[in-house]
Scaffold this motif. Sequence first.
Motif, mmCIF file in Angstrom:
data_model
loop_
_atom_site.group_PDB
_atom_site.id
_atom_site.type_symbol
_atom_site.label_atom_id
_atom_site.label_comp_id
_atom_site.label_asym_id
_atom_site.label_seq_id
_atom_site.Cartn_x
_atom_site.Cartn_y
_atom_site.Cartn_z
ATOM 1 N N GLN A 78 0.825 -1.208 0.000
ATOM 2 C CA GLN A 78 0.000 0.000 0.000
ATOM 3 C C GLN A 78 0.861 1.260 0.000
ATOM 4 O O GLN A 78 0.557 2.232 -0.684
ATOM 5 C CB GLN A 78 -0.914 0.013 1.225
ATOM 6 N N SER A 115 -8.573 -5.071 -7.046
ATOM 7 C CA SER A 115 -7.571 -5.998 -6.501
ATOM 8 C C SER A 115 -8.027 -7.457 -6.512
ATOM 9 O O SER A 115 -9.179 -7.764 -6.168
ATOM 10 C CB SER A 115 -7.259 -5.584 -5.061
ATOM 11 N N ILE A 147 -8.634 -0.542 -5.497
ATOM 12 C CA ILE A 147 -7.363 -0.170 -4.874
ATOM 13 C C ILE A 147 -7.479 1.328 -4.571
ATOM 14 O O ILE A 147 -7.575 2.144 -5.496
ATOM 15 C CB ILE A 147 -6.179 -0.522 -5.801
#
Lengths: 255, 255
Positions: A78, A115, A147
Motif C-alpha cells: 500500500q 484488486s 485499490i
Amino acid sequence: MIISTMQQIREVIALIFLAVFTKAVNASKPYWWPSDTAAGYCLSWRLGVEANNIRAWRTVPAQCSRHVELYMIAGQYQRDVNLIVDNICSYVDGINVSNDGLDAWILDVDDTCISNLFYYGEKRYGCEPFDPFGFKAWAMKGVCPAIPDILRLFNKLIQSGFKVFLVTGRDEETLGQATNDNLSAQGFIGYERLILRTAAYKGQSAIVYKSDIRKQLVEEGYRIWGNVGDQWSDLQGEYTGSRTFKLPNPMYFVP
Amino acid sequence: MIISTMQQIREVIALIFLAVFTKAVNASKPYWWPSDTAAGYCLSWRLGVEANNIRAWRTVPAQCSRHVELYMIAGQYQRDVNLIVDNICSYVDGINVSNDGLDAWILDVDDTCISNLFYYGEKRYGCEPFDPFGFKAWAMKGVCPAIPDILRLFNKLIQSGFKVFLVTGRDEETLGQATNDNLSAQGFIGYERLILRTAAYKGQSAIVYKSDIRKQLVEEGYRIWGNVGDQWSDLQGEYTGSRTFKLPNPMYFVP
C-alpha cells in the motif's frame, strides 16, 4: 549464603544490562534489513520483477511465499502504491488539459483499478501456478475491491478533464458484464470506455493486444498522457503514452 | 534470606524465559519488514526509482540517507546485482552466437562495470547534489573498482563470442585515458570498443546520445542482444537491444 545471594543479584543485573544493550543495538540496526540470505533473496527477486529484469516467471519462488504475503498484506504494498500515485498526481498537475476532449489516460483493470488479493491469498500469493478456470470463477463474482489510491487517481483524472480508458485482457463475452458491474460498485464511474478482449484478440499477448487498442485510440485523435498498469506488458509495445507507471505486483506475470 | 534467594532465582529464570521468548518472537517476525513509516517510505522511494516511476530526482531524500548507505554497503545491493547477473547469464546461455562476429552486447561504464561507491560515500550516498567538478576529479584518478558480478558477466560474454561495447557518457577528451586505464586495471580486457562522449554529443541527454551510438552499431550490422545499465536512460530511446537489464542505483539519476 550472602555471597551466593550477591552473586545472584549480580547475575540479574548482568542479564538486565544485556537485555537493555541488545535492545539498543537492535534499535540502531536498520529495521528493514534482511538478517538472512533467504530474506535477501526475496527482496532481490521482487526488485528483479519490478524493474523488468526477471520475466516470464510462472510462480513465486517457494521460499518467498511468506515474504510476498507479508509484502501484500502488512502495509508495504500500500505504501508503494501510495507513493507512485502521489508521483502520478504531480505529473497530472503539470499537464495543460485542452478543451477538445482528446486528452486521454489509460488504466489497466486487474490489480490496477481493482484488486485480486483475496483470490491470490487462496493461491498462496502466487506460489501456485495460474489457474484460468479458478480465476474466471473469481472474476465472475464481481467482488474485487477497489485499490484506494488508484480510485483517488481515477477521480482526479476525470475531474481534471481526462478521458479515462480502462483496458483489460479479460474476455469481453464471458466477463464483460461482471467486470462492468464490479467497477461501478467500487466507484469507478465516469470513464470514457471499458475495453475488454474481443474474440479477434484471443490468444494474443497483452503487449500486442494492448498496443493495438492504444493505436486505435491515437488514430481517433486521442493524446495518451499516461498509462498505468501492474504488468510491464501493459506498458510496452507501441503507443505506450507520454509516461508509463508500473504498479507493483509480485504475485503473477502476464506476458 | 532463603525466601529472598528463591525469589531472586525465580526472577533470573523469568528473565531468561523472557529473553528466549523475545528471541523466538523476533525470529518468526519478518526480519526485513519496516517497523516505522520512514523506513517504509525509503523502500517505496527506492522501488519507485528502480521501476522508473520516479524520475528526474536531484538528490536522495534526506530521510533516506542511512537507508541508501546501508543498502549499498551492507549486502543487499550486491545480492540484487548478483541475482540480475544470474538472470542475464541464463539469457546469454540461450542465445545462438553466430560466427560472423556481429553478435553485440552493450554495457554502460559508471556503476555498471566499475563502481563510484567510494566517491558517493563522500557525498552522503547521493543526499548531496551532483558536483560535476568533484566527480571529474574522482574519475581522473582511475581508481573505480570493478563490480564483481558484472566483470563475471563481461568475461562470459567475451568467452561466448559476443562483441562487447562499453558505452559511457564520460567526456572522451578529458576522461578517455583515465577511463581506459581504470577499466584495464580492473580486468575489463578484450572488449571491442570503449565509446565515450565526443564534442558532437556535448550537452545531449544520455537517451539521445546512447540511442545514436546504438543506431550506428546497428547500421554497421551488429545485432544488439543485450544492454545493461544502472540508469533507465541507458536502456530507453531507440535500438535499445533485444533485452535490457536495469541494475540498481539509488544514489543518482542521469536524464
